[in-house]
Each structure stands twice: as C-alpha cells, then as structure tokens.
Design a protein around this motif. Structure first.
Motif, PDB file in Angstrom:
ATOM      1  N   UNK A   4      -5.291  11.000  -9.037  1.00 15.05           N
ATOM      2  CA  UNK A   4      -3.935  11.386  -9.315  1.00 15.05           C
ATOM      3  C   UNK A   4      -3.974  11.969 -10.682  1.00 15.05           C
ATOM      4  N   UNK A   5      -5.009  12.348 -11.596  1.00 12.01           N
ATOM      5  CA  UNK A   5      -4.953  12.557 -12.703  1.00 12.01           C
ATOM      6  C   UNK A   5      -4.410  14.057 -12.804  1.00 12.01           C
ATOM      7  N   UNK A   6      -3.539  14.455 -13.903  1.00  8.62           N
ATOM      8  CA  UNK A   6      -2.742  15.712 -14.008  1.00  8.62           C
ATOM      9  C   UNK A   6      -3.379  16.238 -15.322  1.00  8.62           C
ATOM     10  N   UNK A   7      -3.556  17.728 -15.007  1.00 15.99           N
ATOM     11  CA  UNK A   7      -4.318  18.308 -16.098  1.00 15.99           C
ATOM     12  C   UNK A   7      -3.142  19.207 -16.931  1.00 15.99           C
ATOM     13  N   UNK A   8      -2.047  18.677 -16.943  1.00 14.10           N
ATOM     14  CA  UNK A   8      -0.891  19.539 -17.569  1.00 14.10           C
ATOM     15  C   UNK A   8      -1.038  19.643 -19.057  1.00 14.10           C
TER      16      UNK A   8
END
Length: 329
Positions: free
Chosen positions: A207-211
């Motif tokens: 679920x890691x977001x790269x925002x």
C-alpha cells in the motif's frame, strides 16, 4: 582468555575451530545465537538451495526443509543438491543427505506435508520462517500467520532473470560497528552499537504511496521495482494464473496510478520480460538471490548488521539489487 570466552558462549573448542573465521567476523555471541536457532525453509528450488548451503555451513542449530513436490527435470539446472537419479523423488528427501553432509553438526529435517504451513503449533517451533518461490497471495496469507505467531519472516523468489526478497522481522534488534573518531594521529576505533528497527507486513508494504517522492528521484528508480509490484498486484487479482504481457499491462495501468506512480515508468519490454519469465528460474540469478537472502537470515539470527528493510529487487539485466523501504516511516 579466548578459550574461556568460547566456553562461556556455549561453543565447544571444536566448534570454535570450525567456525573460526566467522566468529572473528561477528563474534561468539552471534555465533552462539545461530547455533541454537531453528529455521524453516519452504520450497527447495534454486534460491532455497543457495540459502540452505549458506546457513548450514554457517552452523545454525537445526533446519527443516518443507516441500511437497517431486524432483522434475527443470529442478536440476539451479538446485545443486539434486541429480538426475533423483527425478520422481521428493525434493527435500532427495536433497537432505547432501545438505546434512555439508555440516553434520546441524540437525536437518524434512517435511513433505504442505498442510504444515497452516499448523500453528508446527510454525511456532521456529525462530525464522523462510519461504521461497512464493506468489503474492500465498505470502499475504503466510505473513498474517507469522505476525499472529510473532515469528520473523523472509520471502524470496526468482522471476527469470530478475527476483526479489522481502523481510518482515517485526521489531528487530541488531548490533553494528560504528567508527569513533580518534585523537589526532590515532586510528579510529569501532564501537559496537545496538540498534532497533520495526518492520511492516507485506500487506502494508503493497500500500506504500509514492506521493512524497519527487519526479526527478522517481525517474531514477529502476523500472524493475514497478514491474515487481505490478506482478504482485496481478497475482493477487488472478491467483494461480501466470500473467501474460497483456494482463500485466492492464494490471499496471490500474495499480501504479493507485500508488502515485506514472505508468510511463514501467516500459513495455520490462512488462514482457516479467510476464514471460515469472515462473522460471535462471540459475545465476537464483544463486545471487539465495546468497543475499542467506546472509540476511544469518544477520537476523545473529543480531549483527541490519537485514534487508524491507524489499530488495534484483534486476538481472543490470546485475543491480536495490533496497526499498515500503510502508515504513
């Protein structure tokens, strides 16, 4: 003094002589933790063969090999414990005598009942569980169990030329040597320093977001990461069905934007390579992955140096292995 230290550590003089080089490297305490440890290794193919060799030679306490499959012709390319005459036999039973011969001091057991992976009492007897050649749905399920049982987990799979290693070591303590600046004219000294770090389950890593990653930094990330994450997503969407280039492309077009990654960062040639080789072993890549994973298992058991935290992706075309901290603060 050295003999006394060995005796206090519970290691005999014969063991001290046998493991002299590694005791000098990581110390008696780490070696003693390894010699009393219990490891479960699941699926004995190429990656697992290399892990097995490394941890048995290093002198762990006992190793249980779990695999329900029979030896096939294709196993002979990457698994150096197997021979042509072993075809048709259970992998672990055929390999066990050769594994035991590496180090008679290690207790080697075999299990051919895959249902044991769902047996809490069985799994609770191990310090570390290592599962290889595993797809994402299976890893999610096993990781839920290892978390519930408070057991440390490593997973590793070859993907043709490429591959990956994932670690969930819960809350892990380890020791590193930090250099202490010395006075003028004196050499710096190494100071053993205790460190602690927390890991997350595979589900949270996905679920890691790269925002927060800047576009310039994002562009420098090897596309093998995006291909591996898309492969995980495809396996979850269609369990037990190897992806095609078309289905993996469709998955990537949906999954990558959901974690704030432009689809353009995953080139079509990477998609094709992963899709066409997702179930295959390339012996040199399997050996590299197994070597890294085996050393990390030893680091985790001995409490020396920081193991992978938490996803390492190996790109076989470049020979590079890059570590990414997914889902971590």
């Amino acid at each position: 003094m050295a003999t006394q230290a060995v005796q206090n550590g519970g290691i005999s003089e014969d063991e001290a002589a046998l493991y002299d080089r590694q005791i000098r490297l990581w110390g008696v305490e780490a070696q003693n933790r390894m010699r009393t440890s219990s490891v479960l290794l699941v699926t004995l193919r190429g990656v697992a063969a290399e892990i097995t060799k490394n941890i048995v030679l290093a002198g762990i306490g006992n190793l249980t090999l779990l695999d329900s499959k029979d030896v096939q012709v294709e196993d002979l390319g990457a698994n150096f414990f197997l021979r042509e005459e072993d075809i048709g036999k259970k992998r672990v039973e055929a390999a066990a005598p050769k594994v035991q011969a590496l180090n008679p001091r290690v207790e080697v057991k075999t299990v051919t009942d895959a249902a044991k992976l769902e047996d809490d009492e069985f799994l609770s007897s191990f310090d570390i569980i290592v599962i290889t050649e595993v797809d994402a749905p299976t890893l999610l399920k096993i990781n839920e169990t290892t978390r519930r049982l408070s057991k440390k987990l490593f997973a590793a799979s070859s993907v043709g030329l490429d591959g990956w290693i994932f670690a969930d070591l819960l809350d892990h303590d380890y020791v590193v040597d930090k250099l202490k600046v010395a006075a003028a004219g004196e050499a710096p000294t190494k100071i053993p320093t205790k460190m602690s770090t927390s890991y997350v389950p595979f589900s949270k890593a996905l679920e890691h977001k790269w925002t927060s990653t800047r576009p310039r930094a994002m562009a420098k990330i090897a596309p093998s990461l995006w291909g591996t994450l898309s492969l995980f997503a495809a396996q979850i969407a269609s369990p037990s069905t190897p992806p095609t280039p078309e289905s993996l492309t469709a998955t990537a077009e949906t999954y990558l934007p959901s974690i704030s990654v432009p689809v353009s960062h995953l080139p079509s040639d990477m998609i094709a390579r992963i899709a066409q080789t997702s179930t295959l072993e390339f012996p040199p890549s399997a050996a590299i992955l197994g070597g890294i994973a085996g050393q990390d298992v030893l680091n985790a058991l001995g409490g020396k140096e920081e193991p992978v935290r938490n996803l390492m992706v190996f790109d076989g075309s470049s020979g590079a292995g890059n570590v990414f901290q997914l889902g971590l603060a």
